[in-house]
Design a protein around this motif. Sequence first.
Motif, mmCIF file in Angstrom:
data_model
loop_
_atom_site.group_PDB
_atom_site.id
_atom_site.type_symbol
_atom_site.label_atom_id
_atom_site.label_comp_id
_atom_site.label_asym_id
_atom_site.label_seq_id
_atom_site.Cartn_x
_atom_site.Cartn_y
_atom_site.Cartn_z
ATOM 1 N N HIS A 35 -36.383 -67.296 0.649
ATOM 2 C CA HIS A 35 -35.019 -68.315 1.581
ATOM 3 C C HIS A 35 -34.558 -69.524 1.126
ATOM 4 N N HIS A 36 -35.376 -70.322 0.346
ATOM 5 C CA HIS A 36 -34.724 -71.200 -0.629
ATOM 6 C C HIS A 36 -34.490 -70.256 -2.068
ATOM 7 N N THR A 37 -35.285 -69.614 -2.482
ATOM 8 C CA THR A 37 -34.786 -69.547 -4.321
ATOM 9 C C THR A 37 -32.855 -69.165 -3.907
ATOM 10 N N PHE A 38 -33.395 -67.889 -2.772
ATOM 11 C CA PHE A 38 -32.027 -67.422 -3.466
ATOM 12 C C PHE A 38 -30.773 -68.092 -3.116
ATOM 13 N N HIS A 39 -31.271 -69.000 -2.238
ATOM 14 C CA HIS A 39 -29.866 -70.155 -1.723
ATOM 15 C C HIS A 39 -29.898 -71.225 -3.046
ATOM 16 N N LEU A 40 -30.730 -71.884 -3.685
ATOM 17 C CA LEU A 40 -30.474 -72.049 -5.405
ATOM 18 C C LEU A 40 -30.037 -70.648 -5.851
ATOM 19 N N SER A 41 -30.406 -69.834 -6.132
ATOM 20 C CA SER A 41 -29.132 -68.877 -6.818
ATOM 21 C C SER A 41 -27.904 -68.160 -6.973
ATOM 22 N N LYS A 42 -27.491 -68.240 -5.126
ATOM 23 C CA LYS A 42 -26.306 -68.088 -4.143
ATOM 24 C C LYS A 42 -25.905 -69.534 -5.390
ATOM 25 N N GLU A 43 -25.915 -70.590 -4.572
ATOM 26 C CA GLU A 43 -25.667 -72.112 -5.379
ATOM 27 C C GLU A 43 -24.903 -71.871 -6.753
ATOM 28 N N PHE A 150 -36.333 -47.981 -0.150
ATOM 29 C CA PHE A 150 -35.722 -48.451 0.804
ATOM 30 C C PHE A 150 -36.094 -48.285 2.173
ATOM 31 N N PHE A 151 -36.161 -47.527 3.025
ATOM 32 C CA PHE A 151 -36.829 -47.138 4.342
ATOM 33 C C PHE A 151 -37.936 -48.751 4.868
ATOM 34 N N ASP A 152 -38.651 -49.115 4.077
ATOM 35 C CA ASP A 152 -39.365 -50.573 4.374
ATOM 36 C C ASP A 152 -38.716 -51.807 3.977
ATOM 37 N N SER A 153 -37.174 -51.440 4.284
ATOM 38 C CA SER A 153 -36.809 -52.608 3.924
ATOM 39 C C SER A 153 -36.414 -53.852 5.437
ATOM 40 N N ARG A 154 -36.187 -55.348 4.925
ATOM 41 C CA ARG A 154 -35.791 -55.148 6.250
ATOM 42 C C ARG A 154 -34.595 -56.907 5.456
ATOM 43 N N VAL A 155 -33.439 -57.452 5.968
ATOM 44 C CA VAL A 155 -32.345 -57.887 5.557
ATOM 45 C C VAL A 155 -33.053 -59.982 5.659
ATOM 46 N N LEU A 156 -33.187 -60.323 4.203
ATOM 47 C CA LEU A 156 -33.790 -61.676 4.791
ATOM 48 C C LEU A 156 -32.251 -62.617 5.017
ATOM 49 N N VAL A 157 -31.652 -62.143 4.792
ATOM 50 C CA VAL A 157 -29.570 -63.376 4.289
ATOM 51 C C VAL A 157 -28.894 -62.653 4.663
ATOM 52 N N GLY A 158 -27.845 -62.295 5.321
ATOM 53 C CA GLY A 158 -26.639 -61.987 5.207
ATOM 54 C C GLY A 158 -26.852 -61.201 6.520
ATOM 55 N N GLU A 159 -26.110 -60.170 6.363
ATOM 56 C CA GLU A 159 -25.866 -59.285 7.894
ATOM 57 C C GLU A 159 -26.402 -58.031 7.730
ATOM 58 N N SER A 160 -27.446 -58.372 8.224
ATOM 59 C CA SER A 160 -28.147 -57.077 9.121
ATOM 60 C C SER A 160 -27.756 -56.309 9.604
ATOM 61 N N ALA A 161 -26.475 -55.560 10.111
ATOM 62 C CA ALA A 161 -25.895 -54.227 10.028
ATOM 63 C C ALA A 161 -25.743 -53.637 9.235
ATOM 64 N N LEU A 162 -25.447 -53.868 7.660
ATOM 65 C CA LEU A 162 -25.082 -53.241 7.452
ATOM 66 C C LEU A 162 -26.346 -52.368 6.674
ATOM 67 N N LEU A 163 -27.778 -53.533 6.457
ATOM 68 C CA LEU A 163 -28.872 -52.291 5.732
ATOM 69 C C LEU A 163 -29.055 -51.266 7.106
ATOM 70 N N LEU A 164 -28.598 -51.673 8.687
ATOM 71 C CA LEU A 164 -29.028 -50.729 10.164
ATOM 72 C C LEU A 164 -28.150 -49.535 9.687
ATOM 73 N N LYS A 165 -27.130 -49.687 9.385
ATOM 74 C CA LYS A 165 -26.090 -48.642 8.860
ATOM 75 C C LYS A 165 -26.366 -47.455 8.077
ATOM 76 N N VAL A 166 -26.811 -48.052 7.058
ATOM 77 C CA VAL A 166 -27.639 -47.273 6.248
ATOM 78 C C VAL A 166 -28.906 -46.627 6.205
ATOM 79 N N LYS A 167 -29.359 -47.409 7.171
ATOM 80 C CA LYS A 167 -31.102 -46.496 7.398
ATOM 81 C C LYS A 167 -30.285 -45.362 8.623
ATOM 82 N N GLU A 168 -29.808 -45.040 9.549
ATOM 83 C CA GLU A 168 -28.647 -45.464 10.942
ATOM 84 C C GLU A 168 -27.872 -43.265 10.314
ATOM 85 N N THR A 169 -27.981 -43.933 8.684
ATOM 86 C CA THR A 169 -27.192 -42.307 7.842
ATOM 87 C C THR A 169 -28.257 -41.457 8.328
ATOM 88 N N SER A 170 -29.449 -42.127 6.756
ATOM 89 C CA SER A 170 -30.912 -41.523 6.572
ATOM 90 C C SER A 170 -31.039 -40.828 8.029
#
Length: 321
Positions: A35-43, A150-170
Amino acid sequence: MFKTYEEIRVWREEMIESVSGDHLQLNAFHDQLIHHTFHLSKEKIEREQGPPPAPFAFFLMGSAGRYEQSLWSDQDHGILFDGDEKHQDYFLSLGEEIREGMAVVGYERCEGNVMASNPLWCQSVEVFTLQISKWLKDAEWQSLRHFLIFFDSRVLVGESALLLKVKETSFAVIEGEPEIFTRLMNNVNYVKKGVGVFGQLLPDYSGEKKGHFNLKQTVYFPYINALRILSLFQQVTKSSTLSRFGALRSLYPTLSEYENGFRQFLQQRLELKKDAANYQNVHVVKVEHLSKEEKKQLKNQVKSAQKLYQMAKSIVKEGQS
């Protein structure tokens, strides 16, 4: 809090031992590090290219996605964004920065390039959804391997609904073409034999790891593959093996005894590998260094994990008939 990746790496080295004895604490710490690494990257990318041009989800896969990292782990991650494909370049830049930042912190780059710096794993929701459908309908070994990652995925930062949408399509694609499920099961059908006919642990007999017992292939993979198969069958979107046990327990009460065994294995893995010096050594143990009790525990784990895997296959076959 942190100004450089190097500062995060130092924090990791200072703190990792204090959480290394507890599976949940260790994985919570990994999440904090990433999480900390991501935010430094994003900044950094925001300073260079401005703010993200679209809503997005930074998601973890592999052992990080399953919340099952050991002391050492490599990188498995991706980015989904809800916007035009022209935004991909921005998020690829972010993915590249995340990859390099995580490498500094102590996470090896993924050998299979399953990282957000790879266009395959950094796409718009619309395009990625089409890609998932194509992987499933192609039903080629590598395509299905990508889907299972891909199926063993979870959102760490951002919009969880985006990932859920793809899983439901699968789930919808698999439901419409049941033969896909058979191919998915075949994709994970290999189980490395861990115990010999005389009840002895079977180490590797040649190569660099000669004399070492592979915890990952003989115990860990049968557990995670069993729960992954059942989760796909029952359309469970959770990514960790423990959360999948929890979601499926009411449907399959016999899972409870295996769940306890899996928890014990996670703990035993930490205890056996607490002194691992790098990622390459975190999944193997030298048989001659194991105590009589440790060998006994591992033998029981091998038998339990492989029995569970066979049970999962039988449940699915019966459900399809």
